[in-house]
Design an enzyme around this catalytic site. Structure first.
Site, PDB file in Angstrom:
ATOM      1  N   GLY A  72       5.389 -10.068   4.174  1.00 23.99           N
ATOM      2  CA  GLY A  72       5.837  -9.755   4.726  1.00 23.99           C
ATOM      3  C   GLY A  72       5.525 -10.522   6.278  1.00 23.99           C
ATOM      4  O   GLY A  72       3.924 -10.801   5.863  1.00 23.99           O
ATOM      5  N   GLN A  73       6.117 -11.386   7.399  1.00 24.14           N
ATOM      6  CA  GLN A  73       5.287 -12.016   7.732  1.00 24.14           C
ATOM      7  C   GLN A  73       5.151 -11.719   8.812  1.00 24.14           C
ATOM      8  O   GLN A  73       4.392 -11.911   9.956  1.00 24.14           O
ATOM      9  CB  GLN A  73       6.761 -13.222   8.614  1.00 24.14           C
ATOM     10  CG  GLN A  73       6.632 -13.909   9.769  1.00 24.14           C
ATOM     11  CD  GLN A  73       4.948 -14.740   9.665  1.00 24.14           C
ATOM     12  OE1 GLN A  73       4.780 -15.624   8.253  1.00 24.14           O
ATOM     13  NE2 GLN A  73       4.218 -15.412  10.591  1.00 24.14           N
ATOM     14  N   LYS A  74       5.167 -10.320   9.116  1.00 25.08           N
ATOM     15  CA  LYS A  74       4.343  -9.235  10.007  1.00 25.08           C
ATOM     16  C   LYS A  74       3.149  -8.508  10.291  1.00 25.08           C
ATOM     17  O   LYS A  74       2.473  -9.199  10.840  1.00 25.08           O
ATOM     18  CB  LYS A  74       5.082  -7.217   9.779  1.00 25.08           C
ATOM     19  CG  LYS A  74       4.473  -6.911  11.415  1.00 25.08           C
ATOM     20  CD  LYS A  74       5.601  -5.250  10.638  1.00 25.08           C
ATOM     21  CE  LYS A  74       4.212  -4.587  10.313  1.00 25.08           C
ATOM     22  NZ  LYS A  74       2.562  -4.397  10.276  1.00 25.08           N
ATOM     23  N   MET A 101       0.753  -1.087   0.282  1.00 32.92           N
ATOM     24  CA  MET A 101       0.078   0.235  -0.236  1.00 32.92           C
ATOM     25  C   MET A 101       0.593   1.103  -0.047  1.00 32.92           C
ATOM     26  O   MET A 101       0.703   2.410  -0.100  1.00 32.92           O
ATOM     27  CB  MET A 101      -1.085  -0.596   1.198  1.00 32.92           C
ATOM     28  CG  MET A 101      -1.554  -1.211   1.477  1.00 32.92           C
ATOM     29  SD  MET A 101      -3.194  -0.736   2.406  1.00 32.92           S
ATOM     30  CE  MET A 101      -2.336  -0.356   3.925  1.00 32.92           C
ATOM     31  N   GLY A 102       1.863   0.727  -0.125  1.00 31.62           N
ATOM     32  CA  GLY A 102       2.902   2.124  -0.218  1.00 31.62           C
ATOM     33  C   GLY A 102       3.387   2.147   0.637  1.00 31.62           C
ATOM     34  O   GLY A 102       3.295   2.175   2.147  1.00 31.62           O
ATOM     35  N   TYR A 103       3.744   4.056   1.089  1.00 27.95           N
ATOM     36  CA  TYR A 103       5.458   4.334   2.041  1.00 27.95           C
ATOM     37  C   TYR A 103       5.752   3.510   2.598  1.00 27.95           C
ATOM     38  O   TYR A 103       5.904   2.714   3.439  1.00 27.95           O
ATOM     39  CB  TYR A 103       3.668   5.051   3.192  1.00 27.95           C
ATOM     40  CG  TYR A 103       4.799   6.191   3.546  1.00 27.95           C
ATOM     41  CD1 TYR A 103       4.581   7.347   2.879  1.00 27.95           C
ATOM     42  CD2 TYR A 103       5.408   6.298   4.593  1.00 27.95           C
ATOM     43  CE1 TYR A 103       5.010   8.366   3.549  1.00 27.95           C
ATOM     44  CE2 TYR A 103       5.909   7.123   5.187  1.00 27.95           C
ATOM     45  CZ  TYR A 103       6.401   8.718   4.945  1.00 27.95           C
ATOM     46  OH  TYR A 103       7.194   9.672   5.415  1.00 27.95           O
ATOM     47  N   HIS A 161       9.413  -3.538   2.916  1.00 26.44           N
ATOM     48  CA  HIS A 161       8.929  -3.748   1.646  1.00 26.44           C
ATOM     49  C   HIS A 161      10.210  -3.861   0.301  1.00 26.44           C
ATOM     50  O   HIS A 161       9.934  -4.642   0.251  1.00 26.44           O
ATOM     51  CB  HIS A 161       8.290  -2.734   1.079  1.00 26.44           C
ATOM     52  CG  HIS A 161       6.977  -1.853   1.557  1.00 26.44           C
ATOM     53  ND1 HIS A 161       7.110  -1.226   1.960  1.00 26.44           N
ATOM     54  CD2 HIS A 161       5.854  -2.556   2.094  1.00 26.44           C
ATOM     55  CE1 HIS A 161       5.531  -1.080   2.391  1.00 26.44           C
ATOM     56  NE2 HIS A 161       4.966  -2.035   2.947  1.00 26.44           N
ATOM     57  N   MET A 206       8.944  -2.747  11.710  1.00 26.80           N
ATOM     58  CA  MET A 206       9.058  -2.062  10.507  1.00 26.80           C
ATOM     59  C   MET A 206       7.652  -1.921   9.666  1.00 26.80           C
ATOM     60  O   MET A 206       6.404  -2.887   9.625  1.00 26.80           O
ATOM     61  CB  MET A 206       9.691  -1.602   8.958  1.00 26.80           C
ATOM     62  CG  MET A 206      11.320  -1.899   9.958  1.00 26.80           C
ATOM     63  SD  MET A 206      12.546  -1.276   8.414  1.00 26.80           S
ATOM     64  CE  MET A 206      13.276  -0.814   9.777  1.00 26.80           C
ATOM     65  N   GLN A 208     -10.009  -2.735   2.088  1.00 22.65           N
ATOM     66  CA  GLN A 208      -9.927  -3.441   3.231  1.00 22.65           C
ATOM     67  C   GLN A 208      -9.715  -2.528   4.952  1.00 22.65           C
ATOM     68  O   GLN A 208      -9.417  -3.101   5.823  1.00 22.65           O
ATOM     69  CB  GLN A 208      -8.680  -3.476   3.270  1.00 22.65           C
ATOM     70  CG  GLN A 208      -7.319  -2.667   2.796  1.00 22.65           C
ATOM     71  CD  GLN A 208      -6.262  -3.940   2.308  1.00 22.65           C
ATOM     72  OE1 GLN A 208      -5.813  -4.001   1.610  1.00 22.65           O
ATOM     73  NE2 GLN A 208      -4.923  -3.737   3.750  1.00 22.65           N
TER      74      GLN A 208
HETATM   75  O1  PAF Z   1       0.106  -5.866   3.371  1.00 22.61           O
HETATM   76  C1  PAF Z   1      -0.664  -5.043   2.779  1.00 22.61           C
HETATM   77  O2  PAF Z   1       0.186  -3.910   2.944  1.00 22.61           O
HETATM   78  C2  PAF Z   1      -2.221  -5.041   2.564  1.00 22.61           C
HETATM   79  O3  PAF Z   1      -2.466  -5.650   3.382  1.00 22.61           O
HETATM   80  C3  PAF Z   1      -1.766  -5.711   0.795  1.00 22.61           C
HETATM   81  C4  PAF Z   1      -2.279  -7.095   0.807  1.00 22.61           C
HETATM   82  C5  PAF Z   1      -1.646  -5.132  -0.327  1.00 22.61           C
HETATM   83  C6  PAF Z   1      -3.267  -5.267  -0.293  1.00 22.61           C
HETATM   84  O4  PAF Z   1      -3.615  -3.948  -0.359  1.00 22.61           O
END
Ligand code: PAF
Length: 284
Positions: free
Chosen positions: A147-149, A30-32, A37, A184, A61
């Site tokens: 990511g496992q987080k 979702m960026g930032y 990431h 993070m 979501q």
């Molecule tokens: O983990 C995230 O950042 C989001 O839930 C994902 C998997 C990109 C779906 O919007």
């Protein structure tokens, strides 16, 4: 690196790469972007010919009153970071491209979405599985990285991929932490300096839980109570949940006899943070 916002252009690139017999790796975000990431992207880079990072703050979501509007967005900054990996494509569609007027189709995994984050964020995983499904259909990855987080998200997505016979591999990458242990997260940017310090209680409680188990504690209730007492001792922290669950079905367990997930969601001030630890326990 190309930034693609248009679904038609993405289809064109994906078609060419697939036709050339090359592999596609997808890192949905979702960026930032943060180092967590970037670690996912580096893993994808090692294995895949074309690395696609999706950047899409998915309204589906987020619940009412959650932080959809405030969620940090900075495509210029993200492009610089992703370009340094390097990745090949940033796919950053506008909301109307993924959910046009009349959109009415959703993907829902049952059961395992009802515990942990599913309790306090009803509808959250339906939003995640719907958008991840759409991203898989659009990008057609051979491998997707998570990511496992977001441990429950990984379990839910793996379930969806298996249940719907999707033809791709899901790779999970361990949590990346700041030097002092804080997991993070893009939401860490919300924390004031005082809250940032208080947030360390999450990782500390997991370390303490691990130490108790290493010393032979097998009563899940006692481990959980120790964690809860630690977190409640932090004035800025409010527990959403602290659970010790079976890794397969995410249901709470009484005795630690096999691999378990210790998962927690805690609000520090207004910011809801997640952390977790997987523990493999030998039979006693
Ligand atoms: O983990 C995230 O950042 C989001 O839930 C994902 C998997 C990109 C779906 O919007």
């Amino acid at each position: 690196m190309e930034i693609i916002k248009d679904l038609g252009r993405l289809k064109e690139v994906v078609g060419q790469v697939r036709a050339a017999g090359q592999t596609i790796g997808l890192v949905p975000t979702m960026g930032y972007l943060h180092q967590g990431h970037l670690t996912l992207m580096r893993e994808a880079r090692k294995r895949c010919d074309l690395v696609v990072v999706s950047i899409f703050v998915n309204p589906l979501q987020f619940g009412v009153g959650e932080d959809f509007e405030e969620y940090p967005r900075d495509l210029t900054r993200d492009a610089e970071l992703a370009g340094g990996v390097p990745v090949d494509i940033i796919f950053a569609p506008p909301v109307a491209a993924l959910y046009p007027k009349g959109y009415n189709t959703f993907v829902e995994v049952e059961g395992i979405t009802e515990s942990l984050c599913g309790c306090s964020r009803p509808g959250h995983f339906r939003g995640v599985t719907t958008v991840v499904n759409k991203l898989f259909n659009l990008v057609e990855p051979h491998v997707a990285y998570f990511g496992q987080k977001d441990a429950q998200q990984v379990v839910v997505i793996k379930r969806m991929v298996e249940d719907l016979n999707m033809n791709l591999e899901i790779v999970t990458v361990p949590i990346v932490r700041e030097a002092d242990g804080l997991a993070m997260s893009s939401r860490n940017v919300y924390l004031s300096p005082e809250e940032r310090e208080a947030a360390l209680v999450l990782s500390r409680s997991l370390t303490t839980a691990g130490e108790l188990i290493d010393r032979g504690e097998r009563d899940a209730r006692k481990v959980r109570e120790t964690m809860v007492a630690m977190i409640e001792g932090e004035p800025l922290a409010t527990i959403d949940y602290v659970e010790i669950v079976d890794l397969a079905n995410l249901q709470p367990i009484d005795r630690l006899t096999g691999p378990v997930l210790i998962a927690l969601a805690v609000r520090i001030g207004k910011t809801r943070l997640l952390d977790n630890k997987m523990v493999g326990v030998n039979n006693v």
